[in-house]
Design a protein around this motif. Structure first.
Motif, short mmCIF file in Angstrom:
data_model
loop_
_atom_site.label_atom_id
_atom_site.label_comp_id
_atom_site.label_asym_id
_atom_site.label_seq_id
_atom_site.Cartn_x
_atom_site.Cartn_y
_atom_site.Cartn_z
N LEU A 59 -4.75 2.84 1.77
CA LEU A 59 -4.44 2.82 3.21
C LEU A 59 -4.78 4.16 3.84
N LYS A 109 -3.27 -0.49 -3.24
CA LYS A 109 -4.07 -0.76 -2.05
C LYS A 109 -4.27 0.54 -1.28
N GLY A 165 0.77 -1.24 0.00
CA GLY A 165 0.00 0.00 0.00
C GLY A 165 0.80 1.28 0.00
N ASN A 198 -0.93 3.68 -5.63
CA ASN A 198 -0.58 2.35 -5.12
C ASN A 198 -1.78 1.43 -5.30
#
Length: 480
Positions: free
Chosen positions: A224, A222, A63, A220
């Protein structure tokens, strides 16, 4: 802070080297041939490998953006740079390898404790690294010639026939370099690291071109939260310190061959903050590119290379990964146990013999079985690895703050009470009293699930706690 002149043979009759402590390989280095480029190339050999590529790429997958990975690893490598300079100075001033340097703080015979811990870790990882590279080579060989697939259907001791062939081929190639001593290590790494850079840059150009030269440094795969990104960022810094804590401990094995400290510092500067961070960023960019091109983040460069429909490229790639593994194994996992085992029985075990014992042991432990066992990797090797921080903390504080850089090199090879490093029967009680509780603390933090949030910082905590405790218990011993 000046160390005593380094001579391979003490001059006073009372200081004649004890055969239990001395041989030519452990004696102060006579030929100081390592230049800035040699140390720079050493770091290229150590950094340019599948493990470090996957580590950096994995941070992206977890992430962190490419930019966050870059800054985290740059911070970590700057800290490692200073740590390597501290240990490198000791090796360059004294001219002796890690187990002999350890005698300064642990005693002439007590030094076998840190030497054996470092040797065991290196031997196990020597086998595991060779196995992991052989897996990558196997995949590439099958991509080149699918007709070899029947060799993967028969096996022995948990590894199929093709796996054995690739593993033994790598093992023998490394042994060929190892049996020729440190000068061969220097020459091998001088071209090994740069060669890998060429192939990795070519792989990056291919991926980036396929992605239309449009890779985001801030995106990215993912999402977060800000707090989680901060935690992951600091965790990455802590983990990179833990990874390089092994080589930081025994960097004197290499710096002993440098003619002066400026050479060590300059080689470390170009090899660590500059080269290592650049390689990590390249790894992340290639991974980010694979996400755009293939719809998934490919963290294994061997798998990415296998997707290139070009046999000559696959052959070059297979050879490159083999050379990359040889480079990191020789630097990080061979030199140390070769010296460490020689230190146990100098009269019978030379650097070359110690290295071959290590290589054979790495084969006999069947590393593919070790790697498939999380208990072994996480608890045994992870626990031993947690001990390296306290060892580093004790040795650095002892040399710089207790001994204040004053070391009588000749006395390091004297076994009796005439040596200030004899302490009590060859063991320094202060070092032992410091090491045991701080090593236990570091291991608990690294391994107990309750302390998982602090686990990435176990090396730093172990180093700091051991340094503080050893300084406290050695107040009366400090040199005026």
């Amino acid at each position: 802070m000046t160390a005593a002149p380094a001579t391979s043979t003490p001059t006073h009759a009372a200081d004649q080297p004890d055969p239990r402590l001395w041989n030519e390989d452990l004696a102060p280095a006579k030929d100081r041939r390592w230049k800035v480029y040699d140390i720079f190339a050493l770091w290229m050999s150590d950094v340019h490998n599948l493990g470090n590529y996957t580590f950096a790429a994995g941070l992206f997958v977890l992430g962190l953006s490419a930019w966050q990975v870059f800054t985290a690893l740059l911070t970590g490598f700057v800290l490692i740079y200073f740590g390597m300079n501290l240990m490198g100075r000791i090796g360059q001033k004294t001219g002796v390898p890690f187990p002999v340097v350890a005698r300064v703080s642990f005693g002439t015979f007590g030094a076998n404790l840190p030497a054996l811990i470092r040797a065991i870790i290196a031997i196990f990882w020597y086998g595991i690294q060779t196995y992991l590279a052989s897996v990558a080579i196997t995949l590439l060989v099958l991509a080149i010639d699918p007709g070899l697939k029947p060799l993967t259907e028969v096996g022995f001791l948990g590894l199929h026939a093709l796996g054995w062939i690739c593993f033994i081929a790598l093992w023998l190639a490394q042994a060929l370099v190892l049996t020729r001593g440190m000068e061969a290590v220097r020459k091998f790494q001088d071209w090994c690291g740069p060669g890998i850079w060429v192939v990795m840059i070519a792989l990056a150009v291919w991926v980036l071109a396929a992605a239309d030269w449009n890779i985001s440094l801030t995106g990215n795969p993912k999402a977060l939260s800000t707090g989680e990104q901060v935690r992951q960022w600091f965790g990455a810094v802590g983990l990179i310190l833990s990874i390089y804590g092994t080589l930081m401990l025994n960097f004197c094995d290499f710096s002993r061959f440098a003619p002066n400290q400026k050479t060590v510092r300059r080689g470390n500067f170009w090899g660590l903050p500059i080269n290592s961070t650049a390689f990590a960023l390249l790894s992340v960019l290639v991974t980010a590119g694979s996400l755009q091109v293939f719809g998934e983040a490919i963290t294994d460069p061997a798998e990415l290379l296998a997707r290139i429909d070009n046999t000559p490229v696959l052959i070059v790639g297979a050879l490159t990964f083999a050379i990359a593994t040889m480079g990191v194994n020789i630097v990080a996992n061979f030199v140390s146990p070769a010296y460490d085992l020689a230190n146990i029985w100098p009269k019978r075990i030379t650097f070359t013999i110690g290295g071959m014992i290590s290589a054979v042991a790495a084969l006999c432990v069947l590393p593919w079985k070790l790697y498939s066992s999380p208990a072994v990797v996480n608890y045994f090797l992870g626990g031993l690895g947690a001990f390296l921080g306290p060892l580093f903390g004790i040795m650095i504080v002892d040399y710089y703050l207790v001994k204040r850089g004053r070391v009588d090199v000749g006395k390091l090879f004297v076994a009796g009470p005439d040596s200030p490093y004899h302490y009590k029967r060859g063991f320094n009680p202060r070092a032992m009293v410091t090491f045991l509780p701080t090593a236990a603390l570091s291991a608990v933090i690294a391994l107990v699930p309750f302390f998982a949030p602090a686990a990435p910082y176990s090396w730093f905590i172990g180093t700091a706690s051991a340094a503080a405790l050893y300084f406290a218990v050695s107040r009366k011993q400090r040199v005026a």
